[in-house]
Design an enzyme around this catalytic site. Structure first.
Site, PDB file in Angstrom:
ATOM      1  N   GLU A 324       0.823  -1.213   0.000  1.00  0.00           N
ATOM      2  CA  GLU A 324       0.000   0.000   0.000  1.00  0.00           C
ATOM      3  C   GLU A 324       0.857   1.264   0.000  1.00  0.00           C
ATOM      4  O   GLU A 324       0.637   2.190   0.781  1.00  0.00           O
ATOM      5  CB  GLU A 324      -0.953  -0.004   1.205  1.00  0.00           C
ATOM      6  CG  GLU A 324      -1.945  -1.148   1.150  1.00  0.00           C
ATOM      7  CD  GLU A 324      -3.013  -1.111   2.237  1.00  0.00           C
ATOM      8  OE1 GLU A 324      -2.727  -0.615   3.333  1.00  0.00           O
ATOM      9  OE2 GLU A 324      -4.123  -1.582   1.963  1.00  0.00           O
ATOM     10  N   ASP A 397      -8.327  -9.190   3.889  1.00  0.00           N
ATOM     11  CA  ASP A 397      -8.076  -8.043   4.770  1.00  0.00           C
ATOM     12  C   ASP A 397      -9.113  -7.932   5.886  1.00  0.00           C
ATOM     13  O   ASP A 397      -9.973  -7.052   5.828  1.00  0.00           O
ATOM     14  CB  ASP A 397      -8.064  -6.763   3.920  1.00  0.00           C
ATOM     15  CG  ASP A 397      -7.442  -5.592   4.649  1.00  0.00           C
ATOM     16  OD1 ASP A 397      -7.047  -5.759   5.812  1.00  0.00           O
ATOM     17  OD2 ASP A 397      -7.343  -4.519   4.043  1.00  0.00           O
ATOM     18  N   GLU A 425     -12.659  -2.632  12.019  1.00  0.00           N
ATOM     19  CA  GLU A 425     -12.713  -1.798  10.813  1.00  0.00           C
ATOM     20  C   GLU A 425     -13.797  -2.242   9.849  1.00  0.00           C
ATOM     21  O   GLU A 425     -14.447  -1.418   9.214  1.00  0.00           O
ATOM     22  CB  GLU A 425     -11.329  -1.854  10.136  1.00  0.00           C
ATOM     23  CG  GLU A 425     -11.255  -1.096   8.829  1.00  0.00           C
ATOM     24  CD  GLU A 425      -9.879  -1.205   8.168  1.00  0.00           C
ATOM     25  OE1 GLU A 425      -8.961  -1.804   8.762  1.00  0.00           O
ATOM     26  OE2 GLU A 425      -9.739  -0.680   7.050  1.00  0.00           O
TER      27      GLU A 425
END
Ligand code: BDP
Length: 733
Positions: A324, A397, A425
């Protein structure tokens, strides 16, 4: 009795009762129990007093606490925690004594014991963190003894005594007897906290680490934080984000870090740091960050030396590289092994390098979930002994449900540790009740089929599969400046469960939930029973209303709040939710078998066999591995479309019913916390309905299918859901 005499007696009785209550109140104040403290700050360490009759079963055998030998800071904490905690639980002062008296609880390091007693007192294995609790005689006195090889074992033993009494699972001293050892030696919290106090993916306020004020000023809260971690066996902390800043390796920040390490140390916790691979270059020391460049290597070595000079027990580095946008060895044509080994040489035997396997490139020809395996599997055997490859639980993820990562059981000559995400998240932030214990138990129990009779993910992580090497479980923390620490009372359970399950990946998540609920609210079985059930069902409900049947990553762009399965305009293909469901008029899901992307081929034969046939696969992974036509009839007799809608309904219905179930428990919970949770569950019900309605509206449109008979139509049309924007959603960098 004459009425007057009766009234006089009653008055006398009443005033005696009043006096008793007053005395108890004064005593409680003296030992620090404050009724007003029911704001969640005390976490599971409230030590709510036992009923007098239950307390008496202990006080017959426990009158004081003594520590054998010198009081190191860790051992002193063990002793003081035990004395203070028991005083609260047992409603009478349990003092610390210098000498062993009859009915003492004695904390004893093995090397302090008479030789004849050592063998019997020793916990199994060789870990300094293990302990044994036994009833024995010391200095001629009958005592209850917590014995361990190291001071950390005394600390964990002390907390176990408090926990077992507090949760109500030990109802008399003899039930405390037994031994315990951690299955995994490195149990570490990863904070994604930035130096300015922002917490990436944090839903509990600002960072508790105030780098601006360190080293001169340190909040007392940090001690409370360390103590809470110690109580559940966490022994390592990475206080800064994996998207790290170079400044952490300056002298200025090392001094700040040293103060932090000094606060954690008396609680058996080592400090680690996330580091940025390009640090030497960014700090102006070198012109490259090439891991094979001698100047770069010398710089890292010198920084490691500076760290160890300031923090003798420094744990090591955590690295996110070539992921990332973060810099890494591949920027110089080097491999992950070159990068990791350079850092491993810098810290040497003094520490550990956690090198993350969370990598994916933007190459649209390769399925994103395959990329970590593709990059790391060929490097097996090339990593130094003090490197641990830190692998997220699933190949994607931190989704509500994923199959385990194929890297577990694939690396035979490399240390592999697991990374879990405690902060939710992708599971409704700190607003939705989603107890993660069952998710982690599902992961740990999964069979990698890597060969040998023990090859579950737990076996791989704790060394039962491949005996040598370092072992680690990391969890991305859900902790912040919020008074509740975790952004909600219920999310404290996930911090608690992380610690307990990192210590023992085979722990029963229901038992862990019950233990947490009993200590946090009430040990009354008429509370813990229904509460445990609610918690145990919660994660599956979230899967149902967000991403059922193996779907994943359908959350809103960037912030990941709410449904957005329609998003298809982001620059990289794998950033778009449509990439993950591939729904069209014919069907939905991704063919990841050999005829599709081939991701299934990364698993060992047994797993491939279990998952390759869409008719036989566990339905929970169906659309992860297979593409299925909307009208295909499934083993349960319903079409795929009908099943999908049923799951969305089931999840939303669960969330709808949860507030009433919680309301039934009101009598067991203080009003402020009960109300806060009631409000949270009401929001969850609304948001679950939103997830369900928006998802059904979207998939109905894409598929061109009508809602099955009897199914309630979404509240709004699709465009209404698509128009929702959340520019200020928390945690989004
Ligand atoms: C993703 C998060 C991102 C993290 C990344 C990571 O959205 O904020 O930086 O994981 O694990 O899920 O590095």
């Amino acid at each position: 009795m004459a009425p007057k005499a009766m009234i006089w007696r009653m008055r006398q009785g009443a005033s005696r009762a009043l006096l008793a209550v007053l005395l108890l109140a004064v005593f409680c104040l003296l030992i620090g129990t404050r009724a007003a403290a029911e704001d969640g700050y005390a976490l599971w360490l409230r030590h709510q007093p036992l009923a007098e009759s239950d307390a008496r079963r202990f006080t017959a055998d426990i009158s004081s606490v003594a520590l054998l030998g010198a009081a190191s800071p860790v051992a002193a904490n063990a002793r003081d925690e035990l004395a203070a905690g028991l005083s609260r639980l047992l409603l009478r002062p349990i003092g610390v004594r210098e000498t062993i008296t009859s009915r003492a609880i004695v904390l004893a390091r093995l090397d302090m014991l008479p030789a004849g007693l050592r063998d019997r007192a020793a916990p199994p294995g060789s870990s300094p963190e293990a302990y044994r609790i036994s009833q024995t005689r010391l200095s001629g006195q009958p005592v209850l003894m917590v014995a361990a090889r190291g001071d950390a074992g005394l600390l964990y033993g002390a907390f176990e005594v408090l926990r077992r009494i507090g949760e109500g699972s030990a109802r008399q001293p003899s039930q405390l007897i037994g031994s315990n050892a951690p299955a995994v030696s490195l149990r570490i919290l990863n904070h994604w906290d930035n130096p300015d106090g922002f917490v990436e993916r944090g839903y509990a306020g600002r960072s508790i680490f105030d780098w601006w004020r360190l080293p001169g000023q340190a909040d007392m809260r940090l001690t409370d934080y360390a103590r809470a971690n110690a109580s559940i066996g966490i022994n390592g902390v990475v206080p800064n984000n994996v998207n790290a800043r170079a400044e952490f390796l300056t002298d200025e920040y090392i001094t700040k870090a040293a103060r932090l390490a000094a606060i954690l140390r008396p609680w058996g916790i080592r400090l680690y740091l996330s580091v940025r691979f390009s640090s030497p270059m960014e700090l102006g020391a070198t012109s490259t960050a090439d891991p094979l460049d001698p100047a770069v290597r010398a710089w890292w070595r010198a920084r490691a030396d500076a760290l160890y000079a300031a923090i003798p027990d420094f744990g090591g580095f955590l690295v996110k590289a070539n992921s990332e946008g973060q810099p890494g060895p591949q920027d110089y044509g080097r491999s992950h092994a070159d990068g990791a080994n350079m850092l491993a040489a810098a810290v040497g035997e003094r520490g550990t390098i956690f090198w993350r396997a969370f990598v994916y490139s933007s190459d649209p020809r390769v399925d994103r979930v395959m990329q970590a395996y593709d990059e790391f599997r060929p490097l097996d055997g090339q990593f130094a002994d003090n490197v641990i490859i830190q692998v997220k639980n699933g190949p994607l993820d931190f989704q509500p449900r994923e199959p385990f990562s194929p890297l577990f059981g694939a690396m035979r000559a490399t240390n592999v540790g697991v990374e879990l995400q405690i902060t939710k998240e992708y599971l409704g932030f700190a607003t939705h009740l989603a107890y993660l214990g069952p998710m982690w138990a599902e992961l740990f129990a999964a069979d990698t089929h890597a060969g040998g009779d023990r090859s579950s993910v737990a076996d791989v992580i704790d060394g039962s599969w491949r005996a040598s090497g370092r072992r680690a479980i990391a969890g991305v923390a859900n902790i912040g400046s919020d008074r509740t620490w975790s952004g909600s009372h219920l999310d404290q359970a996930n911090w608690y469960a992380f610690g307990r399950m990192a210590w023992d990946p085979r722990a029963d998540p229901a038992a862990v939930a019950r233990s947490w609920a009993a200590q946090t609210f009430s040990r009354d079985p008429s509370f813990t029973g229904p509460m445990t059930q609610l918690m145990m069902e919660s994660r599956e409900a979230v899967v149902d209303y967000m991403t059922p049947l193996g779907l994943a990553h359908l959350m809103g762009t960037g912030h990941h709040h709410g449904p957005a399965p329609w998003v298809n305009d982001l620059s990289r293909p794998e950033w778009n939710p449509v990439y993950y469901h591939r729904a069209d008029r014919q069907g939905i899901g991704i063919d990841r078998t050999a005829s599709g992307t081939g991701a299934l081929e990364q698993y060992h034969h047994g797993a491939r066999a279990a998952w390759s046939d869409p008719r036989r696969i566990d339905q929970r992974y169906l659309l992860w591995f297979h593409r299925v036509g909307w009208d295909e009839v499934q083993p349960n007799g319903h079409t795929l479309w009908e099943n999908l809608v049923r799951h969305y309904d089931r999840g939303a219905d669960w969330a709808d019913a949860a507030p009433a179930r919680w309301a039934m428990l009101a009598q067991h919970v203080d009003a402020p916390r009960h109300r806060a949770i009631a409000e949270q569950l009401a929001v969850q019900a609304t948001e679950a309905r939103w997830w369900r309605d928006a998802s059904i509206a979207y998939f109905a449109q894409v598929s061109g299918r009508l809602l099955p008979a009897g199914v309630r139509a979404p509240e709004f049309d699709l465009a209404t859901y698509q128009a929702r924007r959340f520019p200020y959603a928390p945690g989004n960098p």
